[in-house]
Design a protein around this motif. Structure first.
Motif, PDB file in Angstrom:
ATOM      1  N   GLY A  20       1.516 -11.923  -4.778  1.00 52.70           N
ATOM      2  CA  GLY A  20       2.242 -11.169  -5.783  1.00 52.70           C
ATOM      3  C   GLY A  20       2.500  -9.725  -5.402  1.00 52.70           C
ATOM      4  O   GLY A  20       3.297  -9.049  -6.036  1.00 52.70           O
ATOM      5  N   MET A  21       1.836  -9.235  -4.365  1.00 45.97           N
ATOM      6  CA  MET A  21       2.036  -7.857  -3.922  1.00 45.97           C
ATOM      7  C   MET A  21       3.185  -7.806  -2.930  1.00 45.97           C
ATOM      8  O   MET A  21       3.299  -8.660  -2.062  1.00 45.97           O
ATOM      9  N   LYS A  22       4.028  -6.800  -3.064  1.00 39.07           N
ATOM     10  CA  LYS A  22       5.122  -6.615  -2.110  1.00 39.07           C
ATOM     11  C   LYS A  22       4.783  -5.544  -1.082  1.00 39.07           C
ATOM     12  O   LYS A  22       5.079  -5.685   0.088  1.00 39.07           O
ATOM     13  N   SER A  61      -3.333  -1.152  -7.512  1.00 35.26           N
ATOM     14  CA  SER A  61      -3.166  -2.209  -6.507  1.00 35.26           C
ATOM     15  C   SER A  61      -2.019  -1.903  -5.536  1.00 35.26           C
ATOM     16  O   SER A  61      -1.959  -2.487  -4.458  1.00 35.26           O
ATOM     17  N   GLU A  62      -1.125  -0.999  -5.889  1.00 37.80           N
ATOM     18  CA  GLU A  62      -0.030  -0.626  -5.001  1.00 37.80           C
ATOM     19  C   GLU A  62      -0.416   0.499  -4.045  1.00 37.80           C
ATOM     20  O   GLU A  62       0.356   0.842  -3.159  1.00 37.80           O
ATOM     21  N   ARG A  63      -1.582   1.081  -4.236  1.00 38.34           N
ATOM     22  CA  ARG A  63      -2.060   2.150  -3.369  1.00 38.34           C
ATOM     23  C   ARG A  63      -2.858   1.549  -2.231  1.00 38.34           C
ATOM     24  O   ARG A  63      -3.643   0.635  -2.421  1.00 38.34           O
ATOM     25  N   ILE A 121       5.749  13.104  -4.577  1.00 38.87           N
ATOM     26  CA  ILE A 121       6.077  11.955  -3.724  1.00 38.87           C
ATOM     27  C   ILE A 121       5.829  10.646  -4.469  1.00 38.87           C
ATOM     28  O   ILE A 121       6.652   9.727  -4.421  1.00 38.87           O
ATOM     29  N   ARG A 122       4.701  10.553  -5.151  1.00 33.07           N
ATOM     30  CA  ARG A 122       4.406   9.331  -5.921  1.00 33.07           C
ATOM     31  C   ARG A 122       5.481   9.081  -6.973  1.00 33.07           C
ATOM     32  O   ARG A 122       5.904   7.937  -7.192  1.00 33.07           O
ATOM     33  N   GLU A 123       5.939  10.139  -7.624  1.00 33.99           N
ATOM     34  CA  GLU A 123       6.961   9.987  -8.660  1.00 33.99           C
ATOM     35  C   GLU A 123       8.280   9.510  -8.061  1.00 33.99           C
ATOM     36  O   GLU A 123       8.927   8.610  -8.600  1.00 33.99           O
ATOM     37  N   LEU A 169       0.389   4.465   1.322  1.00 31.11           N
ATOM     38  CA  LEU A 169      -0.537   5.558   1.586  1.00 31.11           C
ATOM     39  C   LEU A 169       0.291   6.830   1.680  1.00 31.11           C
ATOM     40  O   LEU A 169       1.248   6.883   2.455  1.00 31.11           O
ATOM     41  N   ILE A 170      -0.055   7.840   0.903  1.00 29.84           N
ATOM     42  CA  ILE A 170       0.661   9.113   0.897  1.00 29.84           C
ATOM     43  C   ILE A 170      -0.291  10.176   1.415  1.00 29.84           C
ATOM     44  O   ILE A 170      -1.411  10.305   0.919  1.00 29.84           O
TER      45      ILE A 170
END
Length: 126
Positions: free
Chosen positions: A45-47, A8-10, A72-74, A51-52
Motif C-alpha cells: 500500500g505504500m508508494k 509511514s511516508e517518512r 519542503i514537507r508542505e 527523507l528530507i
C-alpha cells in the motif's frame, strides 16, 4: 487522494537510509534541491517514503533548519500526487537535500518541487 504526510511516508529505517545513500543511485540537482532515489520494496500500500535533510553547515540554528524542512514537507505534501499517480506497481525511497545557503520563499520551492517530481517520474519511466 488525501493531501497528508503521515509517519509511514517518512523514511526512518536506517537500513533503507543506508541503501539510499549508496552512490550507485540516480540523482539530479534542480536548485535548491538535490534529489536521489531508489526503487525498493516497501510495506503493502505504500508508494514512496521520503527523507528530507538540511545541512547544519549552512544553517547553524536549528530553528532555521526546521523552518526549511517544514516548507519542503508542505510543498511535497501538496504535490506528491504527481508522483503517486504515475507510480503504479513501483515503490520508491526518496531523499530530498536542500543545498541553498538561505531560506527561499514558498512559491519558489513549490515550483521547483513540481518540476523535480515530474523529472523523477520521467526518469523512472512510470
Amino acid at each position: 487522494m488525501r493531501f497528508t504526510f503521515t509517519k509511514s511516508e517518512r523514511l526512518c529505517s536506517q537500513i533503507l537510509i543506508d541503501a539510499l545513500m549508496q552512490r550507485t543511485n540516480p540523482s539530479f540537482l534542480i536548485f535548491p534541491f538535490v534529489f536521489s532515489w531508489k526503487e525498493h520494496t516497501l510495506a503493502p500500500g505504500m508508494k514512496a517514503q521520503v527523507l528530507i535533510s538540511v545541512s547544519k553547515k549552512k544553517f547553524k540554528k536549528a530553528v532555521d533548519r526546521n523552518k526549511v524542512k517544514r516548507l519542503i514537507r508542505e510543498t511535497y505534501r501538496l504535490n506528491k500526487h504527481l508522483l503517486y499517480d504515475r507510480l503504479e506497481k513501483k515503490q520508491l525511497i526518496l531523499h530530498i537535500n536542500y543545498i541553498a545557503a538561505k531560506i527561499l520563499d514558498y512559491n519558489t520551492l513549490d515550483q521547483v518541487m513540481v518540476k523535480s517530481l515530474e523529472k523523477i517520474v520521467n526518469e523512472i519511466g512510470a
